[in-house]
Write an enzyme that holds these catalytic residues in place. Structure first.
Site, PDB file in Angstrom:
ATOM      1  N   LEU A  23      52.231  45.125  41.646  1.00 37.76           N
ATOM      2  CA  LEU A  23      51.997  46.525  41.259  1.00 37.76           C
ATOM      3  C   LEU A  23      52.118  47.460  42.458  1.00 37.76           C
ATOM      4  O   LEU A  23      52.048  48.679  42.306  1.00 37.76           O
ATOM      5  CB  LEU A  23      50.598  46.667  40.644  1.00 37.76           C
ATOM      6  CG  LEU A  23      50.455  46.112  39.231  1.00 37.76           C
ATOM      7  CD1 LEU A  23      48.993  46.008  38.855  1.00 37.76           C
ATOM      8  CD2 LEU A  23      51.187  46.997  38.231  1.00 37.76           C
ATOM      9  N   LYS A  73      50.012  35.542  53.470  1.00 38.44           N
ATOM     10  CA  LYS A  73      48.955  36.321  54.129  1.00 38.44           C
ATOM     11  C   LYS A  73      48.504  35.704  55.447  1.00 38.44           C
ATOM     12  O   LYS A  73      48.087  36.403  56.357  1.00 38.44           O
ATOM     13  CB  LYS A  73      47.760  36.476  53.192  1.00 38.44           C
ATOM     14  CG  LYS A  73      48.026  37.423  52.029  1.00 38.44           C
ATOM     15  CD  LYS A  73      46.781  37.581  51.196  1.00 38.44           C
ATOM     16  CE  LYS A  73      46.955  38.674  50.170  1.00 38.44           C
ATOM     17  NZ  LYS A  73      45.692  39.044  49.522  1.00 38.44           N
ATOM     18  N   ASN A  94      46.987  41.537  54.757  1.00 40.18           N
ATOM     19  CA  ASN A  94      47.713  42.039  53.578  1.00 40.18           C
ATOM     20  C   ASN A  94      48.420  43.360  53.853  1.00 40.18           C
ATOM     21  O   ASN A  94      49.111  43.879  52.986  1.00 40.18           O
ATOM     22  CB  ASN A  94      46.793  42.153  52.345  1.00 40.18           C
ATOM     23  CG  ASN A  94      45.894  43.365  52.400  1.00 40.18           C
ATOM     24  OD1 ASN A  94      45.658  43.929  53.451  1.00 40.18           O
ATOM     25  ND2 ASN A  94      45.388  43.775  51.249  1.00 40.18           N
ATOM     26  N   ASP A 109      41.543  44.089  51.452  1.00 44.73           N
ATOM     27  CA  ASP A 109      40.890  43.631  50.206  1.00 44.73           C
ATOM     28  C   ASP A 109      39.394  43.945  50.196  1.00 44.73           C
ATOM     29  O   ASP A 109      38.855  44.421  49.198  1.00 44.73           O
ATOM     30  CB  ASP A 109      41.088  42.121  50.011  1.00 44.73           C
ATOM     31  CG  ASP A 109      42.450  41.783  49.408  1.00 44.73           C
ATOM     32  OD1 ASP A 109      43.063  42.689  48.804  1.00 44.73           O
ATOM     33  OD2 ASP A 109      42.888  40.626  49.548  1.00 44.73           O
ATOM     34  N   GLY A 133      33.237  32.700  43.575  1.00 43.40           N
ATOM     35  CA  GLY A 133      34.562  32.430  44.111  1.00 43.40           C
ATOM     36  C   GLY A 133      34.544  32.179  45.608  1.00 43.40           C
ATOM     37  O   GLY A 133      33.589  32.554  46.306  1.00 43.40           O
ATOM     38  N   GLY A 136      40.801  33.698  48.766  1.00 43.39           N
ATOM     39  CA  GLY A 136      41.069  34.742  49.750  1.00 43.39           C
ATOM     40  C   GLY A 136      40.331  36.035  49.419  1.00 43.39           C
ATOM     41  O   GLY A 136      39.739  36.668  50.308  1.00 43.39           O
ATOM     42  N   ALA A 137      40.357  36.431  48.150  1.00 46.20           N
ATOM     43  CA  ALA A 137      39.721  37.698  47.765  1.00 46.20           C
ATOM     44  C   ALA A 137      38.208  37.603  47.938  1.00 46.20           C
ATOM     45  O   ALA A 137      37.578  38.515  48.492  1.00 46.20           O
ATOM     46  CB  ALA A 137      40.082  38.033  46.325  1.00 46.20           C
TER      47      ALA A 137
END
Ligand code: NAP
Length: 286
Positions: A23, A73, A94, A109, A133, A136-137
């Site tokens: 996006l 990344k 990023n 991020d 989680g 990476g995020a």
């Protein structure tokens, strides 16, 4: 969309493999047009074997900025001149800025998640965060939000992946950090006195849209819930949180604000966030 490409048009882009669903071109070109700056943003499909050539090309062609997505990344870092402290810690870049031939790497991020929460009325200071989680995020979010919240509960299906992050966060920011796996009773227990819940796993992402790690009845109205999954636009977790009367922050918000942070690093101008939001939502509805 019409663009007036001239001899002075500055080129930006995103590299990844795959890349066609990114996006970033939609977000960044909408922002460039809104501010009437002579810039264009393109998507480049780059295989892992091509990363070094891309960065040499970035210098050679004077490409002003790049976003970097999976799986590059980490690999780009070896070819940059400078990497900011957060990106260095995360081992993940990023955003690359070409600063007169000097390639500087950043990770936006965590900033994106931070601004998404803050701009949507979530106060972080002194709060307890439950984060699901360890990808990476999730790591970027944990590292950035740890600077403000007072307590972190980091939960992941494979909790060992969180050990070094938890230790570093604890040592660097002196915050209480708990790490555990994700059996239902652990998630339920952690949420009892939590202020903020962030889902940074893939759970709930298309095509598994009926899934959530959090049962609807564990969500209290005073919890702020951000699901960083943005496909679908409203995940099962987000729907359940809304039905429970909780404050819900969509994953699109993080997407927009991480893009806005890249835009601001490249141009030095405040990003037109509303324009970026409309462009992202229109594209995601297609
Ligand atoms: N809104 C935004 O701006 C934004 C930015 C980045 C990413 N995202 C979204 O965030 C999600 C994670 O991205 P990422 O790059 O961090 O991915 P990643 O590095 O692949 O990490 C995936 C995470 O999800 C967990 N997971 C996957 N399937 C699971 C399951 N069935 N049950 C429990 N846990 C499961 C993994 O647990 P294990 O460690 O146990 O495998 C891991 O913690 C994706 O949906 C991505 O699209 C959104």
């Amino acid at each position: 969309m019409t663009m007036n490409i001239t001899g002075k048009t500055a080129v930006y882009g995103v590299i990844g493999d795959p890349i066609e669903h990114s996006l970033s071109p939609t977000l960044q070109n909408a922002a460039f047009q809104a501010l009437n700056v002579d810039c264009v943003f393109l998507a480049f499909h780059v295989l892992p074997s091509g990363v070094e050539d891309v960065l040499r090309g970035m210098r050679g062609l004077g490409i002003r900025g790049l976003n970097v997505t999976m799986p590059h990344k980490n690999a780009v870092i070896a070819h940059l001149d400078e990497v900011d402290e957060t990106a260095q810690f995360l081992g993940s870049v990023n955003t690359i800025l070409n600063d007169d031939g000097k390639l500087r790497g950043f990770s936006t991020d965590g900033t994106g998640a931070h601004r998404a929460l803050e701009e949507n009325g979530v106060d972080l200071a002194g709060k307890k965060l439950v984060l699901l989680g360890a990808g990476g995020a999730a790591k970027a979010i944990a590292y950035t939000l740890a600077q403000e919240v007072s307590e972190l509960v980091l939960l992941n299906r494979t909790p060992q992946k969180l050990d070094s992050l938890a230790e570093a966060v604890n040592q660097k920011f002196h915050k209480k950090v708990t790490v555990a796996s994700t059996p239902p009773n652990t998630i339920q227990e952690s949420l009892k006195d939590a202020d903020i819940l962030v889902n940074a796993t893939n759970v709930g992402m298309y095509p598994n849209t009926a899934q959530s790690l959090v049962a609807a009845e564990w969500i209290k109205p005073d919890l702020a819930v951000m699901d960083i999954v943005y496909n679908p636009l409203e995940t099962k977790l987000a729907k359940d949180a809304k039905a429970a009367g909780a404050r819900v922050i969509s994953g699109v918000e993080m997407l927009i604000y991480q893009g806005a942070a890249s835009f601001e690093l490249w141009t030095g101008k405040p990003a037109p966030v509303e324009v970026m939001r409309n462009a992202a939502i229109t594209q995601l509805h297609r």
